[in-house]
Design an enzyme around this catalytic site. Sequence first.
Site, mmCIF file in Angstrom:
data_model
loop_
_atom_site.group_PDB
_atom_site.id
_atom_site.type_symbol
_atom_site.label_atom_id
_atom_site.label_comp_id
_atom_site.label_asym_id
_atom_site.label_seq_id
_atom_site.Cartn_x
_atom_site.Cartn_y
_atom_site.Cartn_z
ATOM 1 N N SER A 32 -28.532 -40.984 7.003
ATOM 2 C CA SER A 32 -27.577 -41.520 6.031
ATOM 3 C C SER A 32 -27.662 -43.021 5.816
ATOM 4 O O SER A 32 -27.029 -43.542 4.908
ATOM 5 C CB SER A 32 -26.147 -41.142 6.444
ATOM 6 O OG SER A 32 -25.938 -39.760 6.271
ATOM 7 N N LYS A 43 -18.268 -48.599 5.283
ATOM 8 C CA LYS A 43 -18.267 -47.171 4.953
ATOM 9 C C LYS A 43 -16.919 -46.570 5.309
ATOM 10 O O LYS A 43 -16.351 -46.870 6.363
ATOM 11 C CB LYS A 43 -19.399 -46.474 5.718
ATOM 12 C CG LYS A 43 -19.614 -45.006 5.351
ATOM 13 C CD LYS A 43 -20.830 -44.468 6.087
ATOM 14 C CE LYS A 43 -21.149 -43.027 5.715
ATOM 15 N NZ LYS A 43 -22.383 -42.542 6.380
ATOM 16 N N SER A 63 -25.314 -40.429 3.307
ATOM 17 C CA SER A 63 -23.910 -40.461 2.913
ATOM 18 C C SER A 63 -23.340 -41.863 2.836
ATOM 19 O O SER A 63 -22.184 -42.063 2.467
ATOM 20 C CB SER A 63 -23.083 -39.651 3.911
ATOM 21 O OG SER A 63 -23.185 -40.232 5.211
#
Length: 520
Positions: A265, A164, A241
């Site tokens: 997330s 990420k 996210s």
Amino acid sequence: MAERIPPTSVTGELPDGLIDAFWAYENALLTNDLEALDAAFAPGNATLRGDAGGLLVGHDRISSFRGARGGAPVRTITSIHVRVLSHEYALIVSENEPRSGGRGLVTQLWARHADAAGWVVESAQVAGAPAAMNTAIWRVLGNPLVAPTTSDGGALDGETVAVKDLFDVRGFAVGAGIPEYLSEAMPADANAPALAALLAAGASVRGIAQTDEFAYSIAGKNVHYGTPPNGAVPGAIPGGSSSGPASAVATGHASIALATDTAGSIRVPASYQGLWGLRTTHGAVDSAGLLPLAPSFDTVGWLTRSAPVLRAAAASTLDAESQQPVDAQFVISTELLFAADPAMQGALVDAVGRLEAAGLVGEVGVVDLGDTSGFFDAFRTVQGAEAWRQHGEWITSHPGVLASDVASRFETASTITDDAESSAREVLAAARTQLDEALAGRILLLPSTASTAPSLTADPGEIDAARAATLALTCFAGIGGYPALSVPLLEVEGAPAGLCLVGPRGSDLALIDLASTFIP
């Protein structure tokens, strides 16, 4: 108008109107004439359209997908091959050259429909020119981007990681889903400890994957880089996210997503895309080298397609001495269950019934969590205050950069007073004690999300309502600092959803071990 060429080959007698219908469809594609494209596909729930993103079933789903994509790439037809199957059916295979380069192939089953006033497509398979990199998923891609740091193999030997875009990767800057932020950031001098642990266990880094802006969203949309595909439900949002890493795993680009979970997330994209996803006990994984959002709730975790890979990633990173066994007693909260939509409620009840019948969870009890009415607001207040403290200065100096929904959250966060934050922290401290006493070491079962993944074409209000309902579920793990595991066990009308196990602090590995028995 598309430049017409005659059929390259025809087997059988060419039916009247078929080639005209084919070119009418190509012209509609060229002009993105949605009405004409809808008319070109057979009505009803049996119509099919497939591409690398998956299969769409039914005219309405195909129409929704088409409306969301914003037009097809411009292409030139180079050959047309027709195989007449009967008076009513014909197969057309056409080759094309996209303006962007490469070659594409489209296979269509055409049918003569009386109710459609002519020839329509009943089934289509689209094979576009292969993309070197899907920039909606990846910011940087390598083969590998970063090699393992061990030469002796390890528990993760052969596994590939999608990182990420919040973690330090040596030699690369953190972009946090925002091009302007990336342009000002400096390359990292070292890998984040959470990444270093995976590399030391034999994994390699496939690439750095996209995230929602500053990770302040659970939708998975990014106005700068595009929306990563949902690897399980074509035409649906991927969940954020940790959208990029989750999509990378769901589509087979990587086997492990190194991600974060502040308010859901990891659990949300895991639920939406049918993945295993673990939010770890707060503080159990070193967060150095991670761009924070709200440190009181930020955690590191992983998404995978299988339980064994998830466990290997977790075991390679977590301190074994901090892990503890758990008493396998399971409970549900009717209050939290009813926060999900009716279809999700039914899916969870059915799943729990199956697990009970199989003797995998014993008899699931019902827990009274007490008055939790102020928990979510307090969580949101502290999260917002910390997020503004972390990013407010940069946002203020870069007006107009963020998407409207993310900007609105930060604008609200900027108005939180010290007194409001202090009061919210008092509520959360009491809430943590209340939850500890109510759960008493038992494992809470609840839906990972309030619904399955909304459509890309859903009204913004619908997506926001789904977000609010889901956060009312996911915030409890953050409040308690508990580990939470999303298991791909539920299904609603063919779409995946997660069963979430929330356990005592330090029971991360035990949750995976227990849940591994749920899915053969």
